[in-house]
Design an enzyme around this catalytic site. Structure first.
Site, PDB file in Angstrom:
ATOM      1  N   LYS A 128     -16.023  -8.915   5.078  1.00  0.00           N
ATOM      2  CA  LYS A 128     -17.168  -8.634   5.935  1.00  0.00           C
ATOM      3  C   LYS A 128     -16.754  -8.262   7.363  1.00  0.00           C
ATOM      4  CE  LYS A 128     -19.768  -8.844   2.548  1.00  0.00           C
ATOM      5  NZ  LYS A 128     -19.692  -7.593   1.831  1.00  0.00           N
TER       6      LYS A 128
ATOM      7  N   HIS B 104       0.845  -1.202   0.000  1.00  0.00           N
ATOM      8  CA  HIS B 104       0.000   0.000   0.000  1.00  0.00           C
ATOM      9  C   HIS B 104       0.880   1.253   0.000  1.00  0.00           C
ATOM     10  CE1 HIS B 104      -3.069  -2.697   2.214  1.00  0.00           C
ATOM     11  NE2 HIS B 104      -3.603  -2.436   1.038  1.00  0.00           N
TER      12      HIS B 104
ATOM     13  N   SER C  35      -2.923  -7.746   2.849  1.00  0.00           N
ATOM     14  CA  SER C  35      -3.171  -7.559   4.282  1.00  0.00           C
ATOM     15  C   SER C  35      -3.574  -8.877   4.923  1.00  0.00           C
ATOM     16  CB  SER C  35      -4.288  -6.537   4.495  1.00  0.00           C
ATOM     17  OG  SER C  35      -3.907  -5.289   4.004  1.00  0.00           O
TER      18      SER C  35
ATOM     19  N   ARG D 261      -2.269  -5.795  -8.388  1.00  0.00           N
ATOM     20  CA  ARG D 261      -1.082  -6.639  -8.202  1.00  0.00           C
ATOM     21  C   ARG D 261      -0.943  -7.716  -9.268  1.00  0.00           C
ATOM     22  NH1 ARG D 261      -2.955  -8.045  -2.291  1.00  0.00           N
ATOM     23  NH2 ARG D 261      -4.787  -8.171  -3.597  1.00  0.00           N
TER      24      ARG D 261
END
Ligand code: PNS
Length: 169
Positions: free
Chosen positions: A47, A21, A134, A96
């Protein structure tokens, strides 16, 4: 379209922010004078978040404390409404691999359909970050792996606080 003097929005969940990032933020700063990191309360494809919104924002603010071109703002609701409120017409997303493409393309076209004046720009990260996500960072940290090569120092500190230090050997 010239981006000089403009503000670009870099939205995401950043759960947590990785060096991938960060690479995109720094590339975006070459295009736009101001990069507004928009931290989503909830994501279209995630979620549940590991880190709460406040902590994700605090960590990112910490990482860019000395970077006047970067601002960090939480948001909920539609991204295009957030962009309009902030007077921004450019959205940056990192791409990516081909596997990202379908999801990103769908979102870009939905955002354009909702708000035709907004342009989405896809940026490729440095090749050594193309495997980074992540969710992988969270998993490796939770299982005792060393994630120090993948996240900024402030994020590493927070991951160690949550999951404990990396196991030795
Ligand atoms: O890092 P992520 O989780 O891939 O980011 C996804 C994000 C937050 C950019 C996307 O879910 C989003 O824009 N959410 C805000 C709600 C919205 O505008 N939904 C319609 C998107 S087409």
């Amino acid at each position: 379209m010239s981006l000089t003097g403009s503000k670009a929005i870099y939205p995401g969940s950043f759960d947590p922010l990785t060096l991938g990032h960060d690479d995109i933020v720094r590339r975006a700063l070459r295009l736009a004078d101001q990069v507004l990191i928009a931290v989503a309360e909830t994501s279209t494809h995630l979620k549940q978040h590991a880190f709460g919104l406040d902590e994700r924002v605090r960590l990112i603010a910490d990482v860019y404390a000395d970077e006047p071109g970067v601002e960090v703002v939480p948001f909920s609701g539609l991204l295009v409404d957030f962009a309009a409120r902030h007077g921004a017409r450019v959205i940056i997303r990192g791409l990516r691999a081909v596997s990202d493409f379908e999801y990103e393309f769908q979102m870009a076209l939905m955002n354009r359909s909702l708000s035709p004046e907004i342009e989405v720009i896809f940026m490729a990260p440095a090749s050594n970050y193309t495997f980074l996500s992540s969710s992988l960072v969270r998993e490796v940290a939770a299982l005792g792996g060393d994630v120090s090569p993948y996240v900024p120092a402030a994020v590493l500190k927070s991951l160690v606080g949550r999951y404990g230090p990396a196991r030795k050997g």
